[in-house]
Motif scaffolding. Structure first.
Motif, PDB file in Angstrom:
ATOM      1  N   VAL A   1     -16.476  -5.541   1.147  1.00  0.00           N
ATOM      2  CA  VAL A   1     -15.753  -4.705   2.095  1.00  0.00           C
ATOM      3  C   VAL A   1     -15.097  -3.612   1.274  1.00  0.00           C
ATOM      4  CG1 VAL A   1     -13.931  -4.643   3.841  1.00  0.00           C
ATOM      5  CG2 VAL A   1     -15.340  -6.699   3.591  1.00  0.00           C
ATOM      6  N   ALA A   2     -15.350  -2.371   1.626  1.00  0.00           N
ATOM      7  CA  ALA A   2     -14.761  -1.265   0.874  1.00  0.00           C
ATOM      8  C   ALA A   2     -13.865  -0.459   1.810  1.00  0.00           C
ATOM      9  CB  ALA A   2     -15.857  -0.391   0.271  1.00  0.00           C
ATOM     10  N   GLY A   3     -12.600  -0.446   1.474  1.00  0.00           N
ATOM     11  CA  GLY A   3     -11.639   0.275   2.310  1.00  0.00           C
ATOM     12  C   GLY A   3     -10.873   1.281   1.472  1.00  0.00           C
ATOM     13  N   CYS A   4      -9.839   1.832   2.064  1.00  0.00           N
ATOM     14  CA  CYS A   4      -9.025   2.823   1.363  1.00  0.00           C
ATOM     15  C   CYS A   4      -8.218   2.150   0.256  1.00  0.00           C
ATOM     16  CB  CYS A   4      -8.061   3.487   2.337  1.00  0.00           C
ATOM     17  SG  CYS A   4      -8.890   4.196   3.765  1.00  0.00           S
ATOM     18  N   GLU A   5      -7.711   2.961  -0.640  1.00  0.00           N
ATOM     19  CA  GLU A   5      -6.836   2.408  -1.662  1.00  0.00           C
ATOM     20  C   GLU A   5      -5.508   2.024  -1.019  1.00  0.00           C
ATOM     21  OE1 GLU A   5      -7.138   5.694  -4.431  1.00  0.00           O
ATOM     22  OE2 GLU A   5      -8.286   4.393  -5.775  1.00  0.00           O
ATOM     23  N   GLU A   6      -4.825   1.090  -1.680  1.00  0.00           N
ATOM     24  CA  GLU A   6      -3.580   0.595  -1.095  1.00  0.00           C
ATOM     25  C   GLU A   6      -2.596   1.744  -0.840  1.00  0.00           C
ATOM     26  OE1 GLU A   6      -2.283  -3.023  -2.937  1.00  0.00           O
ATOM     27  OE2 GLU A   6      -0.271  -2.786  -2.102  1.00  0.00           O
ATOM     28  N   GLY A   7      -2.056   1.783   0.354  1.00  0.00           N
ATOM     29  CA  GLY A   7      -1.114   2.847   0.712  1.00  0.00           C
ATOM     30  C   GLY A   7      -1.784   4.048   1.345  1.00  0.00           C
ATOM     31  N   ASP A   8      -3.138   4.082   1.302  1.00  0.00           N
ATOM     32  CA  ASP A   8      -3.843   5.257   1.825  1.00  0.00           C
ATOM     33  C   ASP A   8      -4.601   4.996   3.118  1.00  0.00           C
ATOM     34  OD1 ASP A   8      -2.974   6.791  -0.211  1.00  0.00           O
ATOM     35  OD2 ASP A   8      -4.820   6.725  -1.395  1.00  0.00           O
ATOM     36  N   CYS A   9      -4.451   3.810   3.679  1.00  0.00           N
ATOM     37  CA  CYS A   9      -5.230   3.480   4.884  1.00  0.00           C
ATOM     38  C   CYS A   9      -4.855   4.424   6.021  1.00  0.00           C
ATOM     39  CB  CYS A   9      -4.991   2.029   5.301  1.00  0.00           C
ATOM     40  SG  CYS A   9      -5.802   1.579   6.837  1.00  0.00           S
ATOM     41  N   HIS A  10      -5.885   4.973   6.666  1.00  0.00           N
ATOM     42  CA  HIS A  10      -5.669   5.888   7.776  1.00  0.00           C
ATOM     43  C   HIS A  10      -4.946   5.188   8.922  1.00  0.00           C
ATOM     44  CE1 HIS A  10      -6.790   9.914   9.053  1.00  0.00           C
ATOM     45  NE2 HIS A  10      -6.894   9.443  10.286  1.00  0.00           N
ATOM     46  N   PHE A  11      -5.132   3.871   9.001  1.00  0.00           N
ATOM     47  CA  PHE A  11      -4.465   3.088  10.042  1.00  0.00           C
ATOM     48  C   PHE A  11      -3.376   2.209   9.420  1.00  0.00           C
ATOM     49  CE2 PHE A  11      -8.670   4.224  11.466  1.00  0.00           C
ATOM     50  CZ  PHE A  11      -8.396   4.808  12.693  1.00  0.00           C
ATOM     51  N   LEU A  12      -2.840   2.690   8.335  1.00  0.00           N
ATOM     52  CA  LEU A  12      -1.679   2.134   7.630  1.00  0.00           C
ATOM     53  C   LEU A  12      -1.954   0.846   6.842  1.00  0.00           C
ATOM     54  CD1 LEU A  12       1.067   2.857  10.317  1.00  0.00           C
ATOM     55  CD2 LEU A  12       0.235   4.338   8.472  1.00  0.00           C
ATOM     56  N   GLU A  13      -2.402  -0.219   7.555  1.00  0.00           N
ATOM     57  CA  GLU A  13      -2.514  -1.505   6.863  1.00  0.00           C
ATOM     58  C   GLU A  13      -3.861  -2.190   7.053  1.00  0.00           C
ATOM     59  OE1 GLU A  13       0.786  -3.745   8.337  1.00  0.00           O
ATOM     60  OE2 GLU A  13       2.186  -2.801   6.940  1.00  0.00           O
ATOM     61  N   GLY A  14      -4.827  -1.459   7.591  1.00  0.00           N
ATOM     62  CA  GLY A  14      -6.133  -2.073   7.867  1.00  0.00           C
ATOM     63  C   GLY A  14      -6.762  -2.657   6.620  1.00  0.00           C
ATOM     64  N   ASN A  15      -6.629  -1.947   5.494  1.00  0.00           N
ATOM     65  CA  ASN A  15      -7.236  -2.421   4.247  1.00  0.00           C
ATOM     66  C   ASN A  15      -6.543  -3.688   3.737  1.00  0.00           C
ATOM     67  OD1 ASN A  15      -4.917  -0.951   3.753  1.00  0.00           O
ATOM     68  ND2 ASN A  15      -5.735   0.162   1.973  1.00  0.00           N
ATOM     69  N   LEU A  16      -5.242  -3.777   3.951  1.00  0.00           N
ATOM     70  CA  LEU A  16      -4.513  -4.975   3.507  1.00  0.00           C
ATOM     71  C   LEU A  16      -4.927  -6.182   4.358  1.00  0.00           C
ATOM     72  CD1 LEU A  16      -0.944  -3.451   3.028  1.00  0.00           C
ATOM     73  CD2 LEU A  16      -2.822  -3.588   1.388  1.00  0.00           C
ATOM     74  N   ARG A  17      -5.104  -5.889   5.640  1.00  0.00           N
ATOM     75  CA  ARG A  17      -5.534  -6.937   6.557  1.00  0.00           C
ATOM     76  C   ARG A  17      -6.939  -7.422   6.148  1.00  0.00           C
ATOM     77  NH1 ARG A  17      -8.429  -7.652  10.907  1.00  0.00           N
ATOM     78  NH2 ARG A  17      -7.705  -9.106  12.490  1.00  0.00           N
ATOM     79  N   ALA A  18      -7.802  -6.476   5.830  1.00  0.00           N
ATOM     80  CA  ALA A  18      -9.175  -6.828   5.447  1.00  0.00           C
ATOM     81  C   ALA A  18      -9.174  -7.692   4.188  1.00  0.00           C
ATOM     82  CB  ALA A  18      -9.994  -5.563   5.218  1.00  0.00           C
ATOM     83  N   THR A  19      -8.292  -7.359   3.240  1.00  0.00           N
ATOM     84  CA  THR A  19      -8.226  -8.134   1.996  1.00  0.00           C
ATOM     85  C   THR A  19      -7.943  -9.606   2.304  1.00  0.00           C
ATOM     86  OG1 THR A  19      -7.390  -6.188   0.870  1.00  0.00           O
ATOM     87  CG2 THR A  19      -7.050  -8.288  -0.244  1.00  0.00           C
ATOM     88  N   LYS A  20      -7.051  -9.837   3.254  1.00  0.00           N
ATOM     89  CA  LYS A  20      -6.715 -11.219   3.618  1.00  0.00           C
ATOM     90  C   LYS A  20      -7.902 -11.910   4.284  1.00  0.00           C
ATOM     91  CE  LYS A  20      -1.758 -10.638   4.004  1.00  0.00           C
ATOM     92  NZ  LYS A  20      -0.576 -11.023   4.752  1.00  0.00           N
TER      93      LYS A  20
ATOM     94  N   LEU B   1     -18.644 -12.475  -2.394  1.00  0.00           N
ATOM     95  CA  LEU B   1     -17.900 -11.656  -1.430  1.00  0.00           C
ATOM     96  C   LEU B   1     -16.679 -11.067  -2.109  1.00  0.00           C
ATOM     97  CD1 LEU B   1     -17.190 -10.790   1.521  1.00  0.00           C
ATOM     98  CD2 LEU B   1     -16.126 -13.031   1.800  1.00  0.00           C
ATOM     99  N   ARG B   2     -16.470  -9.766  -1.950  1.00  0.00           N
ATOM    100  CA  ARG B   2     -15.215  -9.228  -2.471  1.00  0.00           C
ATOM    101  C   ARG B   2     -14.805  -7.935  -1.785  1.00  0.00           C
ATOM    102  NH1 ARG B   2     -14.733  -6.669  -8.411  1.00  0.00           N
ATOM    103  NH2 ARG B   2     -13.026  -5.709  -7.245  1.00  0.00           N
ATOM    104  N   MET B   3     -13.597  -7.527  -2.095  1.00  0.00           N
ATOM    105  CA  MET B   3     -12.998  -6.340  -1.483  1.00  0.00           C
ATOM    106  C   MET B   3     -12.872  -5.259  -2.556  1.00  0.00           C
ATOM    107  SD  MET B   3     -11.215  -5.419   1.402  1.00  0.00           S
ATOM    108  CE  MET B   3     -10.522  -3.789   1.704  1.00  0.00           C
ATOM    109  N   TYR B   4     -13.179  -4.014  -2.180  1.00  0.00           N
ATOM    110  CA  TYR B   4     -12.992  -2.890  -3.103  1.00  0.00           C
ATOM    111  C   TYR B   4     -12.135  -1.812  -2.446  1.00  0.00           C
ATOM    112  CZ  TYR B   4     -16.809  -4.452  -6.165  1.00  0.00           C
ATOM    113  OH  TYR B   4     -17.607  -5.152  -7.033  1.00  0.00           O
ATOM    114  N   PRO B   5     -11.122  -1.325  -3.159  1.00  0.00           N
ATOM    115  CA  PRO B   5     -10.420  -0.145  -2.668  1.00  0.00           C
ATOM    116  C   PRO B   5     -11.083   1.103  -3.258  1.00  0.00           C
ATOM    117  CG  PRO B   5      -9.164  -1.182  -4.441  1.00  0.00           C
ATOM    118  CD  PRO B   5     -10.483  -1.904  -4.350  1.00  0.00           C
ATOM    119  N   ILE B   6     -11.537   1.995  -2.400  1.00  0.00           N
ATOM    120  CA  ILE B   6     -12.241   3.183  -2.892  1.00  0.00           C
ATOM    121  C   ILE B   6     -11.732   4.422  -2.157  1.00  0.00           C
ATOM    122  CG2 ILE B   6     -14.491   4.323  -3.110  1.00  0.00           C
ATOM    123  CD1 ILE B   6     -15.763   1.516  -3.182  1.00  0.00           C
ATOM    124  N   GLY B   7     -11.199   5.351  -2.886  1.00  0.00           N
ATOM    125  CA  GLY B   7     -10.686   6.583  -2.278  1.00  0.00           C
ATOM    126  C   GLY B   7     -11.820   7.478  -1.792  1.00  0.00           C
TER     127      GLY B   7
END
Lengths: 138, 228
Positions: free
Chosen positions: A64-83, A102-108
């Protein structure tokens, strides 16, 4: 004997990781062709069931590749995905499938090289681990 | 609500040993709210069991369904026929639901996927805290709305005990002393004089220490088989 080519599924968010993938294409960056991208508006949409289904349907590795921490367009979606990724990893391990598949990547959004690196890394990981145990013949 | 927690996967798998057709039945009330046995959890467990069966090269037919309540006959009746197509039902309800299901589906075996834990409040997202033991004789009016039965490790009625230190219980520093909470609440309510009331020796007969309890409400029983 046929050579094992991993099938890797990447759930990418629209605003960051997918933009990075798009940019990687524009920059002519080379990355493993094994990756199938599924675009989501936000990785906050990801839940453990979606990730387990990807494995059930034949993925050798999933990320799962989401925004970097603090940069989520929907504020916390990436943190939720990590969990959710953590939860799904545990559930995979409970049935005897390596959690490392399986892993999570933060990618700007502007970080195309990181996107390419993540695609290569997960493909390489799948190569190391071999085909998903769910696909092994009897 | 009644809070439950899913059993470890290996335990569930062991209970299903030898069965080929399994109906996983979720419950749409308490255990859905505490994210242990609702529709989503049914799907997750089904996914795990499908993967496990493939890995072990065993054949397993899995059905998934979730009904509103497994503690109510009228919600179970519509799935009795469906359940008949399976070898076993894996119930994701609390212990009450599992038992009614087992009774209504006999001779079909019913096994539990959850451990039923306690009566709780949702403290915040993902956190449930025990608040009631169902002791059958509520004294919350005397204790500022804080239950010493459920929240004091010793269920003291005239607390606190000597193990209360700086507002914490001697059992664990993570547990607030219920009687400190009661004192503080009564103080806020201007009812500190309640602390001086000596609670008499408790009659535990309405509690869970004896035979199974029941409530029969004549006014709620239907006439001539009709529902009231």
């Amino acid at each position: 004997m046929s050579v094992f080519e991993p099938r890797v599924v990447a759930f990418c968010c629209h605003f960051c990781a997918y933009s990075a993938a798009d940019l990687a294409g524009s920059m002519r960056l080379e990355y493993a062709p094994n990756v199938r991208i599924v675009k989501l508006m936000c990785t906050g949409k990801v839940d453990a069931l979606l990730l387990l289904k990807a494995f059930e349907d034949g993925a050798d590795a999933v990320y799962v590749a989401g925004c970097e921490e603090g940069d989520c367009h929907f504020l916390e979606g990436n943190l939720r995905a990590t969990k959710q990724v953590d939860r799904a990893r545990k559930m995979l391990e409970e049935v005897g499938i390596e959690g490392d598949r399986l892993r999570m990547y933060p990618i700007g959004a502007s970080d195309a090289p990181s996107f390419a690196a993540a695609a290569n890394e997960m493909t390489e990981k799948a190569r190391q681990l071999g085909p998903s145990p769910l696909k092994k013949e009897g | 609500m009644i809070v439950g927690e899913r059993k470890p996967f290996n335990e569930i798998r062991a209970m299903l040993e030898g069965y080929k057709k399994v109906l996983i039945l979720g419950c749409g009330t308490c255990v859905s709210v505490c994210m242990a046995g609702g529709q989503k959890e049914v799907s997750l467990l089904a996914s795990q069991l499908r993967m496990d069966a493939r890995l072990r090269k065993t054949e397993m037919v899995l059905g998934e369904n979730t009904i509103q309540r497994q503690c109510d006959r009228e919600y179970i009746e519509p799935i009795v026929e469906q359940a008949g197509n399976y070898d076993v039902v894996l119930s994701m309800a609390c212990g009450a639901g599992v038992q009614l299901l087992a009774e209504m589906l006999t001779p079909l075996p019913v096994v539990p996927a959850l451990n039923t834990t306690f009566l709780a409040v949702a403290d915040r997202e993902g956190t449930w805290l025990e608040r009631c033991r169902g002791c059958g004789n509520c004294i919350l009016a005397d204790t500022g709305g804080i239950c010493p039965v459920a929240r004091c490790a010793k269920s003291l009625f005239n607390g606190p005990c000597g193990g209360s230190k700086e507002g914490k219980c001697e059992v664990s520093l993570d547990i607030p002393c219920a009687w400190q909470l009661i004192y503080d609440r009564l103080s806020d309510l201007g009812q500190l004089s309640q602390m001086e009331i000596i609670q008499p020796i408790r009659d535990w007969r309405p509690s869970d220490s004896g035979a199974p309890r029941s409530i029969v409400r004549e006014d709620a029983i239907g006439v001539s088989g009709e529902k009231a």
